[in-house]
Each structure stands twice: as C-alpha cells, then as structure tokens.
Scaffold this active site. Structure first.
Site, PDB file in Angstrom:
ATOM      1  N   HIS A 181      -0.978   3.619 -11.026  1.00  0.00           N
ATOM      2  CA  HIS A 181      -1.226   2.197 -10.747  1.00  0.00           C
ATOM      3  C   HIS A 181      -0.481   1.723  -9.501  1.00  0.00           C
ATOM      4  O   HIS A 181      -1.102   1.289  -8.538  1.00  0.00           O
ATOM      5  CB  HIS A 181      -0.812   1.382 -11.983  1.00  0.00           C
ATOM      6  CG  HIS A 181      -1.070  -0.081 -11.892  1.00  0.00           C
ATOM      7  ND1 HIS A 181      -1.345  -0.868 -12.996  1.00  0.00           N
ATOM      8  CD2 HIS A 181      -1.070  -0.943 -10.848  1.00  0.00           C
ATOM      9  CE1 HIS A 181      -1.522  -2.119 -12.628  1.00  0.00           C
ATOM     10  NE2 HIS A 181      -1.345  -2.195 -11.324  1.00  0.00           N
ATOM     11  N   GLU A 186      18.820   9.618   3.725  1.00  0.00           N
ATOM     12  CA  GLU A 186      19.475   8.467   4.342  1.00  0.00           C
ATOM     13  C   GLU A 186      18.905   7.135   3.873  1.00  0.00           C
ATOM     14  O   GLU A 186      19.648   6.167   3.658  1.00  0.00           O
ATOM     15  CB  GLU A 186      19.373   8.574   5.870  1.00  0.00           C
ATOM     16  CG  GLU A 186      20.071   7.469   6.647  1.00  0.00           C
ATOM     17  CD  GLU A 186      21.597   7.549   6.573  1.00  0.00           C
ATOM     18  OE1 GLU A 186      22.238   6.570   7.005  1.00  0.00           O
ATOM     19  OE2 GLU A 186      22.135   8.564   6.085  1.00  0.00           O
ATOM     20  N   CYS A 189      -0.544 -10.661 -12.716  1.00  0.00           N
ATOM     21  CA  CYS A 189       0.835 -10.176 -12.610  1.00  0.00           C
ATOM     22  C   CYS A 189       1.856 -11.214 -13.061  1.00  0.00           C
ATOM     23  O   CYS A 189       3.051 -10.901 -13.149  1.00  0.00           O
ATOM     24  CB  CYS A 189       1.154  -9.807 -11.157  1.00  0.00           C
ATOM     25  SG  CYS A 189       0.051  -8.624 -10.390  1.00  0.00           S
ATOM     26  N   HIS A 245       4.324  -6.684  -5.986  1.00  0.00           N
ATOM     27  CA  HIS A 245       3.572  -5.646  -6.698  1.00  0.00           C
ATOM     28  C   HIS A 245       2.612  -4.996  -5.719  1.00  0.00           C
ATOM     29  O   HIS A 245       1.797  -5.680  -5.094  1.00  0.00           O
ATOM     30  CB  HIS A 245       2.800  -6.252  -7.867  1.00  0.00           C
ATOM     31  CG  HIS A 245       1.875  -5.285  -8.542  1.00  0.00           C
ATOM     32  ND1 HIS A 245       2.251  -3.995  -8.860  1.00  0.00           N
ATOM     33  CD2 HIS A 245       0.581  -5.416  -8.958  1.00  0.00           C
ATOM     34  CE1 HIS A 245       1.236  -3.375  -9.450  1.00  0.00           C
ATOM     35  NE2 HIS A 245       0.212  -4.215  -9.510  1.00  0.00           N
ATOM     36  N   HIS A 256      -0.039  -1.456  -4.775  1.00  0.00           N
ATOM     37  CA  HIS A 256      -0.817  -0.314  -5.246  1.00  0.00           C
ATOM     38  C   HIS A 256      -0.657   0.847  -4.262  1.00  0.00           C
ATOM     39  O   HIS A 256      -1.606   1.578  -3.994  1.00  0.00           O
ATOM     40  CB  HIS A 256      -2.290  -0.693  -5.382  1.00  0.00           C
ATOM     41  CG  HIS A 256      -2.581  -1.579  -6.546  1.00  0.00           C
ATOM     42  ND1 HIS A 256      -3.861  -1.944  -6.904  1.00  0.00           N
ATOM     43  CD2 HIS A 256      -1.767  -2.174  -7.452  1.00  0.00           C
ATOM     44  CE1 HIS A 256      -3.823  -2.734  -7.969  1.00  0.00           C
ATOM     45  NE2 HIS A 256      -2.564  -2.893  -8.313  1.00  0.00           N
TER      46      HIS A 256
END
Length: 245
Positions: free
Chosen positions: A207, A151, A105, A122, A124
C-alpha cells in the site's frame, strides 16, 4: 480535472475564511503545494495518498478522490481538534468543500495528531511498497523494516526529544497489513505506534506509508529521507548487500 468548488455560496456559512490566506505558510496553501511536489515525485499517483496539517485547534486535510497535483486551497477540509475518530458522523468538521469527500485517511491522521504530530503525510511510494514485500519474504509477516550504517538515517529522529539517529544506529519501521478500506487501518496503525513508541512512520504492506512529524518541514524531510532509504534498500537487495551491517 479536479472538481472545483464554486465560491458563490455564502462564505460565512462554510467558514471559507479558514482557507483564505496570502501567507504561503498557511496550511491551506501548504497542502496543495506539498501535494504537487509529492505528485511529481510519484508518491500520490492516481489521486492516492494525502496530507494533513494541525495548527492549534484546527486540522486541515486534503480531500479524497481528487487529483493531488490540482488541489486548491478552497478544496481543503477543516476539522476542529480534538475530534472523535469514530464514527465519521461525529467528527467536528467546521469547513466542508461542496461536492468533495473527506479523506479516507482522516482517522489515521488523527491518530498521529493525538500523539503530538503537527503534520502527517500518506504516500503510495513504490519503494515503500517494495520494501514491505521484501521484508515479508525474508522475515515473514511480523517482520519490520531495518537498516543501518547509511548516512541518510541521520534524517530520522530517535524519538520525541531524543535527538536524531546516528550513522551506526539501526532504523526500525513497523509494517502493518493492508485492509480493503483505508479507515480500517486505524487500529493496526495505533497498535504499531504503541509497540514502537519512538517511530515517526508506519509502513502498510502492498500500500504505502504514513509519516508524521512535529511540523510540516520535519514530516516532509523525514518522508524524503525514508523514501531515499527504501529505494536504496531495494537496490542493495538486488546486489545481495544486507540492510543491517
């Protein structure tokens, strides 16, 4: 079990002091704590996902291929910032844990930091994945996720220096297509950032999602708010309730 890094090497050679702190707010302590929470929430199952924090000229990154709930401070990579995204060999690592691999990443995290972020997450998340599939089915591959009159939208910024979104605002999150290798998402992520300059998140179809914020607390709470909205959107879809009123 997570691959443990032995600390009997010369600490000075690997700048181990950069990840040694009694301060619970230090990035090397925060990343393992965040990853444990994300694991318990089902966001980083099976070593997937990751987190990175920028502090001044240093970037702290969780390693690749490690069970996220077992990460320890000495497992953290440290990069000098700024640093090139490509090629990987040009990245300015000033601390590398032995026997561990840098996160795939990394270039995507760097893209967020180059735009002023202080933390990038990140996940999943299953809810994130599901909404990308629902959007594709309803709007086609070029559609973005949109929702209004909920809200929790108030937990998402309108954009840099623009305050927070309101109940009647329509939240829009761009979606990019997945690739075989994580690093290859970088170009599409940056394009989405340019097309949606006020966004703090980009969904990746089938992903997960990348979420960033000005600091750790903002990135975390924005990620929580988005996951809530994604789950709600999936349930609304089951009931035939439109996402945008």
């Amino acid at each position: 079990m997570v691959q443990e890094v032995e600390n009997n090497n010369n600490n000075n050679n690997n700048n181990d002091h950069l990840v040694q702190s009694s301060d619970p707010e230090h990035p090397a302590n925060l990343i393992p704590e965040l990853c444990r929470k994300f694991y318990n929430w089902g966001w980083v199952t099976g070593t997937g996902g990751g987190a990175s924090i920028r502090r001044d000229e240093h970037i702290f990154i969780a390693p690749s291929g490690v069970q996220k709930e077992l990460i320890q401070p000495h497992n953290i990579f440290v990069l000098q910032f700024p640093t090139p995204k490509y090629p990987p060999s040009d990245r300015k690592y000033i601390r590398k844990p032995l026997e561990l691999k840098p996160s795939a990443c990394t270039p995507l995290f760097l893209a967020a930091f180059e735009r002023g972020a202080g933390c990038c997450i990140h996940t999943h998340s299953q809810w994130a994945v599901l909404v990308t599939l629902l959007v594709e089915r309803e709007k086609g591959p070029d559609g973005c996720f949109e929702i209004s009159n909920i809200e929790q939208i108030k937990g998402i910024p309108r954009g840099k220096g623009k305050g927070m979104m309101g109940f009647f605002d329509t939240l829009k999150i761009p979606i990019i297509e997945n690739t075989a290798f994580e690093e290859d998402l970088t170009g599409s992520l940056e394009k989405a950032m340019d097309q949606y300059p006020d966004t703090y998140a980009v969904l990746v179809r089938r992903h997960g999602i990348y979420v960033w914020g000005d600091d750790v607390a903002k990135a975390k709470t924005q990620c929580e708010s988005l996951d809530y909205l994604f789950q709600l959107a999936v349930e609304m879809h089951k009931l035939g309730i439109p996402w945008v009123k």
